[in-house]
Motif scaffolding. Structure first.
Motif, PDB file in Angstrom:
ATOM      1  N   SER A  47      12.004 -30.717  25.019  1.00 39.77           N
ATOM      2  CA  SER A  47      10.787 -31.154  24.335  1.00 39.77           C
ATOM      3  C   SER A  47      10.316 -32.468  24.944  1.00 39.77           C
ATOM      4  N   GLY A  48       9.113 -32.871  24.580  1.00 34.93           N
ATOM      5  CA  GLY A  48       8.598 -34.125  25.098  1.00 34.93           C
ATOM      6  C   GLY A  48       7.169 -34.373  24.692  1.00 34.93           C
ATOM      7  N   VAL A  49       6.531 -35.264  25.434  1.00 36.52           N
ATOM      8  CA  VAL A  49       5.183 -35.715  25.095  1.00 36.52           C
ATOM      9  C   VAL A  49       4.281 -35.624  26.318  1.00 36.52           C
ATOM     10  N   VAL A  50       3.104 -35.093  26.104  1.00 35.32           N
ATOM     11  CA  VAL A  50       2.039 -35.109  27.113  1.00 35.32           C
ATOM     12  C   VAL A  50       0.926 -35.995  26.589  1.00 35.32           C
ATOM     13  N   SER A  51       0.542 -37.012  27.350  1.00 32.67           N
ATOM     14  CA  SER A  51      -0.511 -37.941  26.911  1.00 32.67           C
ATOM     15  C   SER A  51      -1.472 -38.214  28.056  1.00 32.67           C
ATOM     16  N   GLU A  52      -2.686 -38.639  27.697  1.00 39.36           N
ATOM     17  CA  GLU A  52      -3.706 -38.934  28.693  1.00 39.36           C
ATOM     18  C   GLU A  52      -4.315 -40.309  28.456  1.00 39.36           C
ATOM     19  N   GLY A  53      -4.854 -40.873  29.528  1.00 37.15           N
ATOM     20  CA  GLY A  53      -5.513 -42.173  29.440  1.00 37.15           C
ATOM     21  C   GLY A  53      -6.487 -42.345  30.586  1.00 37.15           C
ATOM     22  N   ARG A  54      -7.324 -43.352  30.489  1.00 32.20           N
ATOM     23  CA  ARG A  54      -8.304 -43.586  31.547  1.00 32.20           C
ATOM     24  C   ARG A  54      -7.642 -44.049  32.833  1.00 32.20           C
ATOM     25  N   THR A  55      -6.533 -44.776  32.694  1.00 34.06           N
ATOM     26  CA  THR A  55      -5.759 -45.214  33.853  1.00 34.06           C
ATOM     27  C   THR A  55      -4.333 -44.696  33.722  1.00 34.06           C
ATOM     28  N   LEU A  66       5.161 -42.905  22.173  1.00 26.91           N
ATOM     29  CA  LEU A  66       5.511 -41.670  21.487  1.00 26.91           C
ATOM     30  C   LEU A  66       6.934 -41.221  21.834  1.00 26.91           C
ATOM     31  N   MET A  67       7.353 -41.417  23.084  1.00 26.32           N
ATOM     32  CA  MET A  67       8.696 -41.021  23.479  1.00 26.32           C
ATOM     33  C   MET A  67       9.749 -41.874  22.773  1.00 26.32           C
ATOM     34  N   ALA A  68       9.425 -43.123  22.490  1.00 22.30           N
ATOM     35  CA  ALA A  68      10.357 -43.962  21.730  1.00 22.30           C
ATOM     36  C   ALA A  68      10.585 -43.354  20.343  1.00 22.30           C
ATOM     37  N   SER A  69       9.518 -42.805  19.748  1.00 27.54           N
ATOM     38  CA  SER A  69       9.647 -42.141  18.446  1.00 27.54           C
ATOM     39  C   SER A  69      10.466 -40.868  18.557  1.00 27.54           C
ATOM     40  N   VAL A  70      10.312 -40.153  19.677  1.00 31.74           N
ATOM     41  CA  VAL A  70      11.083 -38.933  19.902  1.00 31.74           C
ATOM     42  C   VAL A  70      12.572 -39.253  19.984  1.00 31.74           C
ATOM     43  N   PHE A  71      12.921 -40.296  20.721  1.00 33.55           N
ATOM     44  CA  PHE A  71      14.328 -40.683  20.829  1.00 33.55           C
ATOM     45  C   PHE A  71      14.883 -41.119  19.472  1.00 33.55           C
ATOM     46  N   SER A  72      14.072 -41.816  18.692  1.00 32.68           N
ATOM     47  CA  SER A  72      14.513 -42.234  17.354  1.00 32.68           C
ATOM     48  C   SER A  72      14.745 -41.015  16.463  1.00 32.68           C
ATOM     49  N   ALA A  73      13.881 -40.000  16.589  1.00 31.87           N
ATOM     50  CA  ALA A  73      14.038 -38.782  15.798  1.00 31.87           C
ATOM     51  C   ALA A  73      15.333 -38.059  16.174  1.00 31.87           C
ATOM     52  N   LEU A  74      15.658 -38.048  17.453  1.00 29.82           N
ATOM     53  CA  LEU A  74      16.910 -37.430  17.887  1.00 29.82           C
ATOM     54  C   LEU A  74      18.112 -38.202  17.355  1.00 29.82           C
ATOM     55  N   ASP A  75      18.001 -39.523  17.332  1.00 30.19           N
ATOM     56  CA  ASP A  75      19.073 -40.343  16.756  1.00 30.19           C
ATOM     57  C   ASP A  75      19.294 -39.997  15.290  1.00 30.19           C
ATOM     58  N   ARG A  76      18.193 -39.895  14.536  1.00 27.53           N
ATOM     59  CA  ARG A  76      18.308 -39.593  13.108  1.00 27.53           C
ATOM     60  C   ARG A  76      18.860 -38.187  12.869  1.00 27.53           C
ATOM     61  N   ALA A  77      18.613 -37.292  13.824  1.00 30.65           N
ATOM     62  CA  ALA A  77      19.113 -35.927  13.690  1.00 30.65           C
ATOM     63  C   ALA A  77      20.587 -35.817  14.077  1.00 30.65           C
ATOM     64  N   GLY A  78      21.180 -36.935  14.484  1.00 29.27           N
ATOM     65  CA  GLY A  78      22.597 -36.937  14.823  1.00 29.27           C
ATOM     66  C   GLY A  78      22.898 -36.531  16.253  1.00 29.27           C
ATOM     67  N   ILE A  79      21.885 -36.548  17.119  1.00 31.04           N
ATOM     68  CA  ILE A  79      22.087 -36.199  18.526  1.00 31.04           C
ATOM     69  C   ILE A  79      22.508 -37.457  19.288  1.00 31.04           C
ATOM     70  N   GLU A  80      23.677 -37.414  19.903  1.00 32.16           N
ATOM     71  CA  GLU A  80      24.168 -38.559  20.667  1.00 32.16           C
ATOM     72  C   GLU A  80      23.307 -38.778  21.914  1.00 32.16           C
ATOM     73  N   ALA A 137       6.372 -35.442  19.427  1.00 35.36           N
ATOM     74  CA  ALA A 137       6.552 -34.481  20.522  1.00 35.36           C
ATOM     75  C   ALA A 137       5.500 -33.377  20.403  1.00 35.36           C
ATOM     76  N   ASN A 138       4.711 -33.191  21.443  1.00 37.65           N
ATOM     77  CA  ASN A 138       3.658 -32.177  21.414  1.00 37.65           C
ATOM     78  C   ASN A 138       3.860 -31.103  22.471  1.00 37.65           C
ATOM     79  N   ASN A 139       5.085 -31.062  23.010  1.00 39.81           N
ATOM     80  CA  ASN A 139       5.399 -30.058  24.022  1.00 39.81           C
ATOM     81  C   ASN A 139       6.854 -29.603  23.842  1.00 39.81           C
ATOM     82  N   ILE A 140       7.042 -28.440  23.208  1.00 40.18           N
ATOM     83  CA  ILE A 140       8.368 -27.846  23.061  1.00 40.18           C
ATOM     84  C   ILE A 140       8.429 -26.678  24.032  1.00 40.18           C
ATOM     85  N   GLN A 141       9.197 -26.825  25.099  1.00 37.03           N
ATOM     86  CA  GLN A 141       9.184 -25.816  26.156  1.00 37.03           C
ATOM     87  C   GLN A 141      10.190 -24.694  25.949  1.00 37.03           C
ATOM     88  N   GLY A 142      11.130 -24.873  25.061  1.00 40.26           N
ATOM     89  CA  GLY A 142      12.047 -23.765  24.824  1.00 40.26           C
ATOM     90  C   GLY A 142      13.391 -24.197  24.286  1.00 40.26           C
TER      91      GLY A 142
END
Length: 231
Positions: A47-55, A66-80, A137-142
């Motif tokens: 899983s992960g994040v796809v984001s866009e910007g002007r630069t 957003l990825m910092a939030s993803v890592f925090s969510a994995l921590d809370r889920a008990g993933i080492e 996370a807006n991209n769950i690939q499998g």
């Protein structure tokens, strides 16, 4: 849990008779495959994040937050953290659509950051996926299922392959009216890494979160044997 159902074995037959039969006996060459089904005990979630910007910097900064939030969510889920690995990080330009008389130009940048997380508690798999999406996370690939240790299943597959090889050798000997000697050559030609078989997937939800079916994994071993044909 390893299912004890004996699956069908594939067989390859080759008969050879040497030019000088008095010097060397004929041969019966066979191949057999043994298969075992086992319930997975771990899952890999990409899983992960796809984001866009002007630069590029703007897109990367937005993605990093957003990825910092993803890592925090994995921590809370008990993933080492040792079970989380970055699997894809890209920064790509976003081009304008082609228009007659105008050259294409870069209108912005897109950043993709994907991580692969190992989930050992399958009861928490659906909740982990929900937590990832809720965190940004807006991209769950499998999701790929696997076995922590497939040695027991693989050894059982070997035993089944050997039994199938001998049973088939006896069948051909009877059908062809020949008498077999000893096993003069033997080899293992590998097998298949455990992969989920969708056709055998059990329809079950691990919890009240996103329903995920683990199904069954197939561990396969193929062996090759050459028997001497007695005169």
């Amino acid at each position: 849990m390893i299912r004890s159902t004996l699956l069908a074995s594939s067989v390859f037959l080759a008969l050879s008779t040497p030019a000088f039969a008095q010097e060397e006996p004929g041969r019966l060459s066979l191949s057999a495959t043994g298969e075992v089904q086992a319930a997975p005990d771990l899952a890999m979630v990409q899983s992960g994040v796809v984001s866009e910007g002007r630069t590029a910097a703007e897109a990367l900064n937005a993605n990093s937050r957003l990825m910092a939030s993803v890592f925090s969510a994995l921590d809370r889920a008990g993933i080492e953290r040792q079970d989380v690995q970055t699997s894809n990080l890209q920064v790509n330009p976003v081009w304008s659509n082609y228009s007659s008389g105008e050259s294409r130009r870069i209108t912005g940048y897109q950043v993709t950051n994907m991580v692969t997380a190992r989930v050992d508690d399958l009861d928490n798999l659906g909740g982990t996926i929900d937590a990832l999406v809720s965190s940004g996370a807006n991209n769950i690939q499998g999701v790929t299922f696997g076995l922590e240790d497939d040695s027991a299943a693989r050894n059982e597959a070997r035993r089944r392959a050997v039994a199938a090889l001998r049973q088939t050798a006896d069948l051909y000997a009877t059908a062809l009216g020949i008498e077999l000697g000893g096993l003069i050559e033997f080899s293992e030609s590998g097998g298949f890494s455990p992969q989920p078989r969708a056709m055998l997937a059990r329809t079950e939800s691990f919890d009240a979160s996103t329903p995920v079916a683990a199904g069954q994994l197939t561990v396969s071993v193929t062996i090759n044997g050459v028997y001497a044909i007695e005169d």
